[in-house]
Scaffold this active site. Structure first.
Site, mmCIF file in Angstrom:
data_model
loop_
_atom_site.group_PDB
_atom_site.id
_atom_site.type_symbol
_atom_site.label_atom_id
_atom_site.label_comp_id
_atom_site.label_asym_id
_atom_site.label_seq_id
_atom_site.Cartn_x
_atom_site.Cartn_y
_atom_site.Cartn_z
ATOM 1 N N CYS A 2 0.842 -1.186 0.000
ATOM 2 C CA CYS A 2 0.000 0.000 0.000
ATOM 3 C C CYS A 2 0.881 1.240 0.000
ATOM 4 O O CYS A 2 1.898 1.295 0.679
ATOM 5 C CB CYS A 2 -0.935 0.079 1.202
ATOM 6 N N ARG A 31 3.824 -0.117 -4.968
ATOM 7 C CA ARG A 31 3.643 -0.677 -3.632
ATOM 8 C C ARG A 31 2.351 -1.486 -3.533
ATOM 9 O O ARG A 31 2.144 -2.223 -2.553
ATOM 10 C CB ARG A 31 3.606 0.442 -2.589
ATOM 11 N N TRP A 79 -2.949 -2.645 -1.759
ATOM 12 C CA TRP A 79 -2.623 -4.058 -1.985
ATOM 13 C C TRP A 79 -3.449 -4.806 -0.956
ATOM 14 O O TRP A 79 -3.191 -4.728 0.240
ATOM 15 C CB TRP A 79 -1.120 -4.279 -1.781
ATOM 16 N N ASN A 105 -1.975 1.897 5.876
ATOM 17 C CA ASN A 105 -1.125 0.817 5.374
ATOM 18 C C ASN A 105 -0.768 -0.043 6.577
ATOM 19 O O ASN A 105 -0.249 0.477 7.567
ATOM 20 C CB ASN A 105 0.142 1.413 4.734
ATOM 21 N N GLY A 106 -1.041 -1.343 6.490
ATOM 22 C CA GLY A 106 -0.727 -2.235 7.607
ATOM 23 C C GLY A 106 -1.879 -3.179 7.849
ATOM 24 O O GLY A 106 -2.727 -3.383 6.967
ATOM 25 N N GLU A 488 17.180 -17.774 -8.433
ATOM 26 C CA GLU A 488 16.743 -16.425 -8.799
ATOM 27 C C GLU A 488 16.155 -16.416 -10.217
ATOM 28 O O GLU A 488 15.128 -15.772 -10.472
ATOM 29 C CB GLU A 488 17.940 -15.460 -8.686
ATOM 30 N N LYS A 492 12.342 -15.209 -11.013
ATOM 31 C CA LYS A 492 12.025 -14.127 -11.951
ATOM 32 C C LYS A 492 10.974 -14.594 -12.950
ATOM 33 O O LYS A 492 10.042 -13.874 -13.290
ATOM 34 C CB LYS A 492 13.277 -13.662 -12.720
ATOM 35 N N GLU A 495 7.432 -15.037 -11.264
ATOM 36 C CA GLU A 495 6.716 -13.820 -10.881
ATOM 37 C C GLU A 495 6.377 -12.935 -12.069
ATOM 38 O O GLU A 495 5.409 -12.198 -12.025
ATOM 39 C CB GLU A 495 7.456 -13.044 -9.783
ATOM 40 N N HIS A 511 19.142 -36.877 -7.989
ATOM 41 C CA HIS A 511 18.415 -37.309 -6.787
ATOM 42 C C HIS A 511 16.912 -37.066 -6.915
ATOM 43 O O HIS A 511 16.192 -37.072 -5.932
ATOM 44 C CB HIS A 511 18.971 -36.586 -5.554
ATOM 45 N N LYS A 614 5.658 -4.207 -4.150
ATOM 46 C CA LYS A 614 7.095 -3.978 -4.040
ATOM 47 C C LYS A 614 7.609 -4.161 -2.614
ATOM 48 O O LYS A 614 8.616 -4.812 -2.402
ATOM 49 C CB LYS A 614 7.405 -2.561 -4.542
HETATM 50 C C1 F6R Z 1 11.615 -10.765 -6.290
HETATM 51 C C2 F6R Z 1 11.508 -9.751 -5.268
HETATM 52 C C3 F6R Z 1 11.173 -10.177 -3.886
HETATM 53 C C4 F6R Z 1 11.970 -9.370 -2.853
HETATM 54 C C5 F6R Z 1 11.507 -9.723 -1.426
HETATM 55 C C6 F6R Z 1 12.278 -8.944 -0.387
HETATM 56 O O1 F6R Z 1 11.898 -10.205 -7.525
HETATM 57 O O2 F6R Z 1 11.656 -8.579 -5.523
HETATM 58 O O3 F6R Z 1 11.381 -11.549 -3.715
HETATM 59 O O4 F6R Z 1 13.333 -9.633 -3.021
HETATM 60 O O5 F6R Z 1 10.138 -9.460 -1.291
HETATM 61 O O6 F6R Z 1 12.093 -7.571 -0.530
HETATM 62 P P1 F6R Z 1 13.090 -6.549 0.154
HETATM 63 O O7 F6R Z 1 14.419 -6.724 -0.513
HETATM 64 O O8 F6R Z 1 12.510 -5.192 -0.072
HETATM 65 O O9 F6R Z 1 13.164 -6.917 1.604
#
Ligand code: F6R
Length: 619
Positions: A2, A31, A79, A105-106, A488, A492, A495, A511, A614
């Site tokens: 949010c 966000r 969100w 927010n929360g 990773e 990517k 998501e 395995h 985010k």
């Molecule tokens: C994936 C991604 C998330 C963040 C995770 C931690 O692309 O962006 O997996 O890495 O939510 O977020 P931060 O780094 O802000 O604590």
């Protein structure tokens, strides 16, 4: 999660507050973006517009149904946590008598109990959200004391959970009042105008002066001053700082999407993270250090806590720090760390890695570690964020604002910062001589150029994505530091392109995962440098094993690695002589480009993937 924006300016009634808040919401949309809304204080009433979907939907709604002029305004981009994304559940929310409007927010953990209590008093609710109880409680408190800051103090005393709440009232048009516990909030300081935001992106187009708001604070923002108190009403002196990036840094810069821009900004993000790290006498330094050197020398274990991509950066950190410092390093998902009986004491250094510095799971892990007596060092991108402020030491990543939800340049900067931390500790604890540290730093200094060379192969990677745009599953294999990069790469792809993807340690293949290999299944393999023959030979034989079973193999290998011969059609080359431990900074780049391109080909919004936000500021 949010985004919150607020603005109070000149006493002349004008449309300005609405425009400033809408612009702030557009910048904060990363966000959360399932709905958004604004409330404008006209002195007589609060005019609210809210709409499900992106901020552009809200703008269209306001065009159709204009908002009267006002003196101050607040806004929210949501969100969803409680209640579906609908117009009714979008913020702002009003009290029973419409004497206040709030954005939040929360999470209000005791919302059901409070809602029942309010219903018993005859209140009716217009949404399914937990946040609406705040508006109702604040409305009652304001009727009782006719003072918005005091009413806010009374309200937060009833809440359990986390919140950044921002409120306006027609009876008190000269102020916006906010409260903060465990959710981010920052004030922007202008000339005769002030701003509020979940982060500085909300107002950095207007001012670069910001006021950090600590835990458990009530902030009263007037057009010409800001008053901050604790929940008991005692005045406190907040910290003011200058934001070190400007609004241009948050724009597309000619790329179609923020994600592509940020992938291409990685050389700069790494360079900036390395910049100015040496003291006058040639020793490495951190940004903030509130831990004694003796204490750092005595630590006998490091635990990295982080989530998602940041945790994968932590996996890379483990390989580097253990190799350079000979200290055992555990990597733990922040949300698991807290609920496990992890062995932490005063000799443990907990390293929290977070782009936003606001991830609730990581923040709670930091607090849990501090309670057990551990020292906490944060690797964080956002200056002044909660994790940075609560940690005993901070190493900022200086990647600049990362707007796309999926992390790219912040990930590379986190890995870079982890190398710096490893070298710093190695020197401090006497595991490496300063000339050895200098040699590693010189290699690190070459990484931006090496990343640029990989970026030059963008078209080749995009062509691969075009060939594979119809696949519904992709596997990624890596060994040693290639393993977290395989994880990773898979994250990517999940998501951004919403397809099934798995990353495996290449050694695990036999395995179990090898059973998944079938004809034409795309498998990315990250091959270590041939300068590490033992590692290299094992992964080359993994390539043969998956090829023999008909997989469509894409290999990421060093230039000049001729063990990867013509039998492998798809090879992406990374520059020769990159130190083994630093390979992740180059091998991750094609995987980011691949995921981004595949998602674009599928028509998805790569900057705002579905269901994600985010900064994950709820547990
Ligand atoms: C994936 C991604 C998330 C963040 C995770 C931690 O692309 O962006 O997996 O890495 O939510 O977020 P931060 O780094 O802000 O604590």
């Amino acid at each position: 999660m949010c985004g919150i924006a607020g603005y109070i300016g000149s006493d002349n009634l004008s449309q300005h507050p609405l425009e400033v808040v809408l612009e702030g919401l557009s910048r904060l949309e990363y966000r959360g973006y399932d709905s958004s809304g604004v409330a404008v204080n006209t002195k007589k009433e609060i005019a609210i517009r809210k709409k499900v979907g992106r901020v552009e939907n809200l703008r269209r709604e306001i065009e159709k149904n204009p908002v009267p002029d006002g003196v101050c305004a607040i806004g929210h981009t949501r969100w969803a946590t409680h209640g579906k994304p609908t117009d009714a559940n979008a913020h702002p929310h009003c009290s029973q008598t419409n004497n206040v409007a709030i954005v939040h927010n929360g999470i209000v953990e005791n919302h059901q109990e409070l809602r029942n209590e309010l219903i018993a008093l005859g209140h009716t609710f217009r949404s399914e959200t937990d946040s609406e109880v705040i508006a109702h409680l604040l409305g009652i408190a304001l009727d009782e004391c006719a003072d918005l800051p005091r009413a806010m103090a009374k309200t937060v005393a009833r809440l359990e959970g986390s919140y950044a709440i921002v409120a306006i009232a027609p009876s008190q048009p000269q102020m916006i009042v906010a409260a903060r516990r465990n959710s981010p909030l920052v004030v922007g300081l202008g000339e005769g105008e002030n701003f509020l935001g979940s982060d500085v992106a909300a107002f950095v187009g207007y001012t670069r002066y910001a006021m950090a708001i600590d835990q458990d604070r009530i902030v009263t923002v007037f057009r010409d001053r800001v008053e901050v108190t604790d929940f008991a009403g005692n005045r406190v002196e907040p910290t003011v700082y200058e934001v070190d990036w400007n609004v241009d840094a948050a724009l597309h810069d000619g790329y179609d999407t923020f994600m592509e821009k940020e992938i291409h900004e990685q050389p700069q993000a790494v360079a900036e993270t390395l910049r100015g790290r040496l003291t006058a006498d040639g020793h490495l330094k951190l940004d903030e250090l509130r831990i004694g050197e003796e204490e750092l020398r005595s630590i006998d274990k490091i635990i990295v806590v982080a989530c998602g991509s940041a945790a994968y950066a932590g996996h890379v950190a483990k390989y580097a720090i253990e190799h350079w410092c000979r200290i055992p390093v555990e990597v733990e998902l922040a949300h698991e760390f807290r609920y496990r009986d992890s062995i932490v004491n005063a000799k443990t250094l907990v390293v929290a890695i977070s782009q936003s510095g606001e991830t609730m799971d990581t923040l709670m892990a930091v607090r849990h570690a501090a309670e057990q007596g551990a020292r906490v060092l944060a690797i964080v991108n956002v200056f002044g964020s909660t994790i940075a402020r609560e940690a005993d030491a901070v190493l900022y990543t200086h990647a600049g604002p990362e707007v796309a939800v999926a992390s790219t340049k912040a990930f590379s900067a986190q890995i870079t910062a982890a190398y710096l931390l490893g070298l710093y500790l190695a020197e401090l604890r006497g595991n490496k001589f300063s000339d050895e540290v200098a040699a590693y730093l010189e290699e690190l200094g070459k990484m931006p150029q090496r990343i640029r060379k990989v970026l030059e192969q963008e078209d080749r990677v995009k062509a691969l994505a075009a060939q594979m745009s119809d696949v519904d599953s992709v596997l990624f294999l890596g060994r040693h530091v290639g393993f977290p990069i395989a994880l990773e790469g898979a994250l990517k792809l999940k998501e951004l392109a919403y397809i099934h993807a798995e990353g495996f340690a290449a050694g695990e293949l036999k395995h179990g995962p090898i059973a998944l290999i079938e004809k034409d299944l795309p498998v990315f393999v990250i091959v270590p440098t041939p300068r590490r023959p033992l590692l290299h030979a094992k992964v080359v034989s993994n390539v043969s094993e998956v090829q023999a079973r008909g997989a469509r193999v894409v290999v990421i290998a060093e230039e000049g690695d001729d063990a990867i011969d013509d039998s492998v059609k798809n090879v992406i080359r990374v520059p020769q002589s990159t130190p083994t431990l630093m390979m992740p900074l180059v091998t991750v780049v094609p995987l980011q480009i691949f995921a981004c391109e595949l998602a674009k080909l599928k028509g998805y919004d790569v900057d705002k993937p579905r269901n994600l936000a985010k900064a994950v500021t709820v547990e």
